[in-house]
Design a protein around this motif. Structure first.
Motif, PDB file in Angstrom:
ATOM      1  N   TYR A  95      18.678   3.096  78.440  1.00  0.00           N
ATOM      2  CA  TYR A  95      18.072   2.339  77.342  1.00  0.00           C
ATOM      3  C   TYR A  95      18.922   1.108  77.024  1.00  0.00           C
ATOM      4  N   GLY A 116      13.251   7.485  73.159  1.00  0.00           N
ATOM      5  CA  GLY A 116      13.713   6.120  73.369  1.00  0.00           C
ATOM      6  C   GLY A 116      12.759   5.311  74.229  1.00  0.00           C
ATOM      7  N   TYR A 152      18.023   2.293  67.197  1.00  0.00           N
ATOM      8  CA  TYR A 152      17.854   3.551  67.913  1.00  0.00           C
ATOM      9  C   TYR A 152      18.848   3.632  69.072  1.00  0.00           C
ATOM     10  N   VAL A 198      21.937   6.356  69.446  1.00  0.00           N
ATOM     11  CA  VAL A 198      22.050   7.265  70.597  1.00  0.00           C
ATOM     12  C   VAL A 198      23.341   6.959  71.363  1.00  0.00           C
ATOM     13  N   ASP A 238      18.904  11.661  71.934  1.00  0.00           N
ATOM     14  CA  ASP A 238      17.546  11.263  72.335  1.00  0.00           C
ATOM     15  C   ASP A 238      16.771  12.519  72.734  1.00  0.00           C
TER      16      ASP A 238
END
Ligand code: FES
Length: 269
Positions: A60, A184, A253, A257, A264
């Motif tokens: 991510y 995610g 987010y 994480v 996640d």
């Protein structure tokens, strides 16, 4: 010409006396705009220079660091999808090749211009509320004439949106687990769809598709696309605000994480 002979006090204008006769809370929208934009600018600036917690679960990548092209991106293997060639320096954001253009795209956006002209410069703050400035040259002189670069920055914003889309797609592949879907992924996906809504609803995009056509009937494809973009365009201001929120939410987010504050949730894989 003195200040007293210009604007609402110019000869021939009604002698109202009061600054405004509006009794509603006309100051509320510009005040809310000021607060909203300031919150985003402060958050984005802090995050762009943090150079930490920008890549989570080995897949991510936050949009604030995309494309990650600094040598510092090596601290998070897999985060640099397009190579690393900028020097790693505390004052150089890892996405230094895209952030200036994204900033320029938003700063010169027709909606944001209206928003910050009204909220920061009070020019004017609201209808029937005179602005405090004595002169008005509009966007005909430096520096505001630079607002005209918007149509060119639009093309770069399209490229960055393509890169963000690529980031969202490759995030479905974990280096060791293969194809996976986590919360995610949904966050990145929603963010990129809304970014496209904002970018494609741009007034310049609408002009690119349907501008300067003398006969729509001779260009049916462009006319069809222009009608779609025109429909999106009516919601451009809404997308402008929603995407500020989704950009912050997506980045937050990834930060949470990446820093281990939350985990996640895997839906597939
Ligand atoms: Fe807002 Fe182009 S007018 S992005």
């Amino acid at each position: 010409m003195t200040a007293a002979t210009r604007g609402v006090e110019a000869p021939g204008r009604a002698e109202v006396g009061a600054r405004t006769l509006r009794t509603d809370r006309w100051w509320l929208p510009p005040a809310a705009t000021t607060v909203g934009l300031l919150i985003f600018v402060v958050y984005a600036t802090v995050r762009a220079f943090q150079q930490q917690y920008f890549f989570a679960d080995e897949r991510y990548l936050t949009p604030f660091y995309s494309p990650c092209v600094s040598l510092g991106c090596a601290s998070e293997p897999g985060s640099a999808h397009f190579g690393m060639f900028l020097p790693d320096h505390p004052l150089l954001p890892y996405a230094a090749i895209s952030l200036p253009f994204l900033l320029a795209f938003r700063l010169t956006c027709y909606y944001y211009r209206k928003a910050y002209y009204r909220s920061f410069w009070l020019a004017p703050a609201a209808c029937a509320v005179p602005e405090p400035h004595a002169t008005y040259t509009g966007e005909t002189r430096f520096p505001l004439i630079l607002q005209n670069v918007h149509r060119y920055v639009f093309y770069i914003a399209v490229i960055v949106s393509v890169i963000n889309t690529y980031d969202a797609i490759v995030a479905f592949r974990h280096p060791t687990d293969g194809f996976v879907v986590g919360i995610g992924n949904l966050v990145l996906l929603v963010n990129v769809v809304l970014l496209w809504c904002y970018t494609l609803s741009c007034h310049s995009c609408r002009h690119v598709m349907g501008g300067r056509l003398a006969h729509f009937s001779k260009h049916p494809v462009r006319y069809r696309i222009w009608t779609w973009i025109s429909a999106l365009n009516t919601r451009h201001a809404t997308f402008a605000w929603i995407t500020l929120g989704t950009l912050v939410a997506t980045d937050l987010y990834v930060l949470l994480v990446a820093s281990g504050t939350i985990t996640d949730l895997r839906l597939v894989g």
